[in-house]
Design a protein around this motif. Structure first.
Motif, short mmCIF file in Angstrom:
data_model
loop_
_atom_site.label_atom_id
_atom_site.label_comp_id
_atom_site.label_asym_id
_atom_site.label_seq_id
_atom_site.Cartn_x
_atom_site.Cartn_y
_atom_site.Cartn_z
N LYS A 1 0.83 -1.22 0.00
CA LYS A 1 0.00 0.00 0.00
C LYS A 1 0.86 1.26 0.00
O LYS A 1 2.06 1.23 0.31
CB LYS A 1 -0.91 0.01 1.23
CG LYS A 1 -0.15 -0.06 2.58
CD LYS A 1 0.22 1.28 3.17
CE LYS A 1 1.59 1.47 3.60
NZ LYS A 1 2.27 1.41 4.76
N ILE B 1 0.44 5.26 1.67
CA ILE B 1 -0.42 6.13 2.49
C ILE B 1 -0.33 7.51 1.87
O ILE B 1 0.76 8.09 1.73
CB ILE B 1 0.02 6.11 3.97
CG1 ILE B 1 -0.19 4.69 4.53
CG2 ILE B 1 -0.80 7.13 4.79
CD1 ILE B 1 -0.07 4.53 6.02
N GLU C 1 -0.20 9.08 7.90
CA GLU C 1 0.58 8.10 8.65
C GLU C 1 1.02 8.67 10.00
O GLU C 1 1.14 9.89 10.15
CB GLU C 1 1.79 7.56 7.87
CG GLU C 1 2.70 8.56 7.22
CD GLU C 1 2.18 8.97 5.85
OE1 GLU C 1 1.43 9.97 5.84
OE2 GLU C 1 2.54 8.35 4.85
N HIS C 2 1.25 7.82 10.93
CA HIS C 2 1.60 8.13 12.33
C HIS C 2 0.45 8.80 13.08
O HIS C 2 0.05 8.29 14.13
CB HIS C 2 2.89 8.99 12.43
CG HIS C 2 4.11 8.18 12.14
ND1 HIS C 2 4.59 7.24 13.01
CD2 HIS C 2 4.93 8.16 11.06
CE1 HIS C 2 5.67 6.66 12.48
NE2 HIS C 2 5.89 7.19 11.29
N VAL D 1 -2.50 8.63 12.43
CA VAL D 1 -3.59 7.64 12.48
C VAL D 1 -3.46 6.72 13.70
O VAL D 1 -4.47 6.24 14.24
CB VAL D 1 -3.64 6.83 11.14
CG1 VAL D 1 -2.42 5.92 10.97
CG2 VAL D 1 -4.91 6.02 11.00
N VAL D 2 -2.25 6.53 14.17
CA VAL D 2 -2.05 5.71 15.38
C VAL D 2 -2.64 6.43 16.60
O VAL D 2 -3.02 5.82 17.58
CB VAL D 2 -0.52 5.44 15.59
CG1 VAL D 2 -0.26 4.68 16.88
CG2 VAL D 2 0.07 4.70 14.39
N PRO E 1 0.16 -0.94 16.02
CA PRO E 1 -0.34 -0.54 14.70
C PRO E 1 -1.72 0.09 14.79
O PRO E 1 -2.49 -0.23 15.70
CB PRO E 1 -0.40 -1.86 13.93
CG PRO E 1 -0.64 -2.90 14.97
CD PRO E 1 0.03 -2.40 16.24
N SER E 2 -2.03 0.95 13.83
CA SER E 2 -3.39 1.52 13.79
C SER E 2 -4.35 0.53 13.15
O SER E 2 -5.56 0.59 13.35
CB SER E 2 -3.39 2.81 12.97
OG SER E 2 -3.05 2.50 11.62
N ASP F 1 -2.77 -0.49 7.61
CA ASP F 1 -2.00 -1.23 6.60
C ASP F 1 -2.63 -2.58 6.29
O ASP F 1 -2.82 -2.94 5.13
CB ASP F 1 -0.55 -1.43 7.05
CG ASP F 1 0.25 -0.14 7.07
OD1 ASP F 1 -0.34 0.93 6.79
OD2 ASP F 1 1.46 -0.18 7.37
N GLY G 1 4.18 5.81 4.57
CA GLY G 1 4.45 4.76 5.55
C GLY G 1 5.12 5.37 6.77
O GLY G 1 4.88 6.52 7.11
C1 LIG Z 1 3.31 4.68 10.66
C2 LIG Z 1 1.97 4.04 10.45
O1 LIG Z 1 0.97 5.05 10.61
C3 LIG Z 1 1.80 3.54 9.03
C4 LIG Z 1 2.84 2.57 8.57
O2 LIG Z 1 2.56 2.20 7.23
C5 LIG Z 1 1.77 2.95 11.46
C6 LIG Z 1 0.34 2.46 11.58
O3 LIG Z 1 -0.59 3.16 11.22
O4 LIG Z 1 0.18 1.35 12.09
#
Ligand SMILES: C[C@@](O)(CCO)CC(=O)[O-]
Ligand SMILES: Nc1ncnc2c1ncn2[C@@H]1O[C@H](COP(=O)(O)OP(=O)(O)OP(=O)(O)O)[C@@H](O)[C@H]1O
Ligand SMILES: [Mg+2]
Length: 382
Positions: free
Chosen positions: A10, A12, A16-17, A19-20, A201-202, A205, A334
């Motif tokens: 994938k 993003i 990213e980040h 989203v966690v 992880p969020s 992925d 990512g």
């Molecule tokens: C860095 C991150 O946001 C994406 C990794 O592809 C981690 C996640 O969402 O699990």
């Protein structure tokens, strides 16, 4: 019996980040896959071969355990564990699995594979029990580069494991998708696998790898997006190795130190992702060029915010500066820290401009490629 499965990597596009930490993100599947072949011996042969073997073909590596050794080391809790109820791998079980991984003497330069192999053992034994098999894995994705190699690995593996339990194994031509119930189940298992590799992880992925297409994702809620515009991205692999788990925990530590400032950063990212999703889906009479101008700006702002989270890298800066010379906008994709960078290729940009940018990027030792965006998710083949 043989079952095959494949799952895509994938990109993003935004979020990213953040989203966690509960922000919205937008991701799309790409047409680069991880493939898993699962072979179970016939009953008679199984009596003579009681081994579980994992072959990582691209790396010319093979790992193998006797089923009795697996049974001896991995605690089996029949109260909490069942193939239809995904459960997390406890710290105690992970320690036991680590012993089995250590026994395999992974070459020192490939030690980063340990978490993947632990994940394999957890997912296999949880879904298929202590049964002999040979599992062959190949991938078109670069490892640990931001294109979701860990998620594609987990999703392809859980797809194959779940497909092997489906009673109707009538041979069909080519790849076929799984039904919604099985997709949901394998995605939950893949998320448990990602937890072993990523820590926290969020779920974006594994979800985009399982379902494919383009999705908006926020706190586990998935919205499938229908793109109403062409979207072309150049992907540049800086080849700088990094590890998603370490980068994600670095952002969490920064958030603990500066909660208010980071909250604002995550809120800004949330707005960017929502705006981006709206532009991509918009049916308004806005021209593609205008939409691309907005996307460019959103990518620029998102990259600035990723910088402020501490997940950029000098190699990423080099890609951004180089593409900007050719009036092209880039952002990391990512986990960052190296890995891959996306560059928007607007419809008006000429092939010559792209070729020049690629030539310059490759002169730094980076690798450039394009991939088709928004394709199929997990698929199986009997
Ligand atoms: C860095 C991150 O946001 C994406 C990794 O592809 C981690 C996640 O969402 O699990
Ligand atoms: N085909 C595979 N076989 C075995 N292990 C794999 C495979 N693909 C990924 N892994 C495991 O996943 C790890 C890489 O995952 P990581 O999350 O750090 O990077 P990524 O998924 O490529 O990037 P991102 O999470 O940013 O999208 C590897 O170190 C390995 O343990
Ligand atoms: Mg990953």
């Amino acid at each position: 019996m043989e079952v095959k499965a494949r799952a895509p990597g994938k990109i993003i596009l935004a979020g990213e980040h953040a989203v966690v930490h509960g922000s919205t993100a937008v991701a799309a599947a790409i047409d680069l896959y991880t493939y898993v072949t699962l072979r179970f011996p016939l009953q008679a042969a199984a009596e003579n071969n009681d081994r579980l073997t994992l072959q990582l073909k691209d790396l010319s590596l093979e790992f193998s355990w006797s089923v009795s050794r697996l049974k001896e080391v991995i605690p089996f809790d029949s109260n909490t564990s069942s193939p239809s109820t995904p459960a997390s791998c406890s710290g105690e079980t992970l320690k036991s699995i680590a012993v089995l991984v250590e026994e395999q003497n992974i070459p020192e330069e490939k030690i980063w594979l340990s978490s993947g192999i632990s994940t394999f053992l957890w997912l296999y034994t949880s879904i298929r029990g202590f049964n002999p098999a040979t599992v062959i894995i190949t991938t078109e994705l670069p490892y640990g580069s931001g294109l979701g190699s860990s998620a594609a690995f987990c999703v392809a593996l859980t797809s194959a494991l779940i497909a092997s339990s489906i009673s109707d194994k009538t041979h069909r031509e080519g790849w076929c998708s799984l039904d919604e119930t099985n997709l949901e189940l394998l995605n939950k298992w893949a998320f448990e696998g990602e937890k072993i590799i990523h820590g926290k992880p969020s779920g974006i992925d594994n979800t985009v790898s399982a379902y494919g297409n383009m999705i908006k994702f926020c706190s586990g809620e998935i919205t499938r997006l229908q793109s109403n515009m062409p979207l072309r991205m150049l992907i540049t692999n800086t080849k700088v190795g990094r590890n998603t788990k370490a980068l994600v925990s670095g952002v969490s530590e920064r958030t603990v130190r500066h909660p208010d400032a980071m909250k604002s950063v995550f809120n800004a990212v949330d707005s960017i992702s929502k705006e981006l999703a709206a532009i991509i889906q918009s049916k308004d009479q806005i021209s593609v060029t205008e939409k691309e101008e907005s996307i460019k700006e959103l990518m620029e702002i998102n990259q600035g915010l990723l910088q402020s989270m501490g997940v950029s890298h000098s190699s990423i800066d080099t890609v951004i500066r180089t593409t900007l010379k050719h009036k092209l906008t880039s952002k990391l994709t990512g986990a960052g820290g190296g890995g891959c960078v996306l560059t928007l290729l607007p419809t008006v940009v000429s092939g010559t401009v792209v070729d020049k940018a690629v030539e310059e990027l490759e002169s730094y030792g980076f690798q450039c490629f394009t991939a088709s965006i928004g394709g199929n998710g997990a698929e199986i083949c009997f």
